[in-house]
Design a protein around this motif. Sequence first.
Motif, short mmCIF file in Angstrom:
data_model
loop_
_atom_site.label_atom_id
_atom_site.label_comp_id
_atom_site.label_asym_id
_atom_site.label_seq_id
_atom_site.Cartn_x
_atom_site.Cartn_y
_atom_site.Cartn_z
N TYR A 236 0.68 -1.29 0.00
CA TYR A 236 -0.06 0.10 -0.12
C TYR A 236 0.71 1.16 -0.17
O TYR A 236 0.29 2.32 -0.16
N LYS A 239 0.23 3.61 -2.88
CA LYS A 239 -0.90 4.66 -2.78
C LYS A 239 -0.85 5.90 -2.08
O LYS A 239 -1.30 6.88 -2.28
N ASN A 265 -7.26 4.13 -6.29
CA ASN A 265 -7.87 2.79 -6.33
C ASN A 265 -8.14 2.22 -4.88
O ASN A 265 -7.83 1.24 -4.66
N THR A 266 -8.68 2.95 -4.03
CA THR A 266 -9.05 2.73 -2.59
C THR A 266 -10.42 3.42 -2.38
O THR A 266 -11.00 4.15 -3.11
N SER A 267 -10.78 3.07 -1.09
CA SER A 267 -12.18 3.69 -0.64
C SER A 267 -11.76 5.07 -0.01
O SER A 267 -11.01 5.59 0.17
N THR A 270 -10.55 4.94 3.34
CA THR A 270 -9.29 4.91 3.49
C THR A 270 -8.27 6.08 2.97
O THR A 270 -7.37 6.33 3.70
#
Length: 394
Positions: A236, A239, A265-267, A270
């Motif tokens: 991660y 990111k 590409n995450t929520s 997050t």
Amino acid sequence: MEAFFRTHTYLVEHTNAPVRRTLMDEIDWNDRLIGIKGSRGIGKTTFLLQYAKEHFDTRDRQCLYINMNNFYFQGRGICDFAGEFYRHGGRTLLIDQVFKQPNWSKELRQCYDYYPGLKIIFTGSSVMRLKEENPELNGIVKSYSLRGFSFREYLNLMTGNNFKTYTLKEILSDYESILKTILPMASPQKYFQDYLHHGFYPFFLENRNFSENLLKTMNMMTEVDILLIKQIELKYLSKIKKLFYQLAIAGPKAPNISNLAKDINTSRATVMNYIKYLAEARLVNIIYPVGEEFPKKPAKVMLHNTNLQYVIYPMTFTEQDVMETFFVGTLRKDHKVNVGQKPGYYIIDDKYKFRICDANNRKVRYSNDVIYARYHTEIGKENKIPLWLFGFIY
């Protein structure tokens, strides 16, 4: 033990702290367990060694500096080592980068319980939440934060002066008298831009490329301080770095959480957590409107200090962005900072309304209920205060 004392003696003898940090006089050194947090590169190791130099003779074996980077501690716990040190007359143990040791908080608790005559002073990352995440230290550890150089400390270093600190209340009530003690001794404007560019991190004094050194430090903040301490998987990391870069080049403004979540590409949740971690690592500052706080969406995310702005490419910030970043970074040490209702406005401690502005901007319409922190000037009048003076708060 002999090898550690030899290293201690060498390091203390060769420690040269060009500026005595204000925090040195704010800490109650009578406490038995003292934690000093701070981001990378702001001088925590030098601070420990300077303490040893001021309080102990280099041959006095009552004090010992150790660094958890030493592979020796992969096979030996802190408490075991502290016990041997204590039995040989040791009374003050200085532990650098304590978070590198597994179960460090439990080990410190054991030291506190087993050796009542032992004082431990340790350093750790600003990401560490000493009491919230380590309940065994509640009630026994006193935590302090070491920050990068203030403008006052930088100015003292550059001019050889010893200007004192002033509280926000003192500045607001009597800044004209304060200016009369400073301006005959130095011209702050001559040094202010250099400070904004490279004066926050003490390693600007080293004979190395400052920008490359700062970029390396920023990477270590994400790779070690955030990933290791927050126990985030390595996959991660990219990111988090991409999110930081997106925030940096966007400049000080409200982040679009949905777009950021899509980009990495995450929520959304997050993304908010990652922004919080970046703030704890002192890479960014998160600013909210009055009455709001995390986990709500921030009204503004800006880089933690102005030096960071100058190593992010492409450089998208304006001079106004830099000055606001300086103001927020300085005031946040001891004060609550919220955004105001208009660009350039901030609310301090829920009562003071500030506007950061250029003294040469003739379009500014001044109001009696606003305090104007103005750049491009060394002097002030009435509710117009030179911005650089807020760099004397610590």
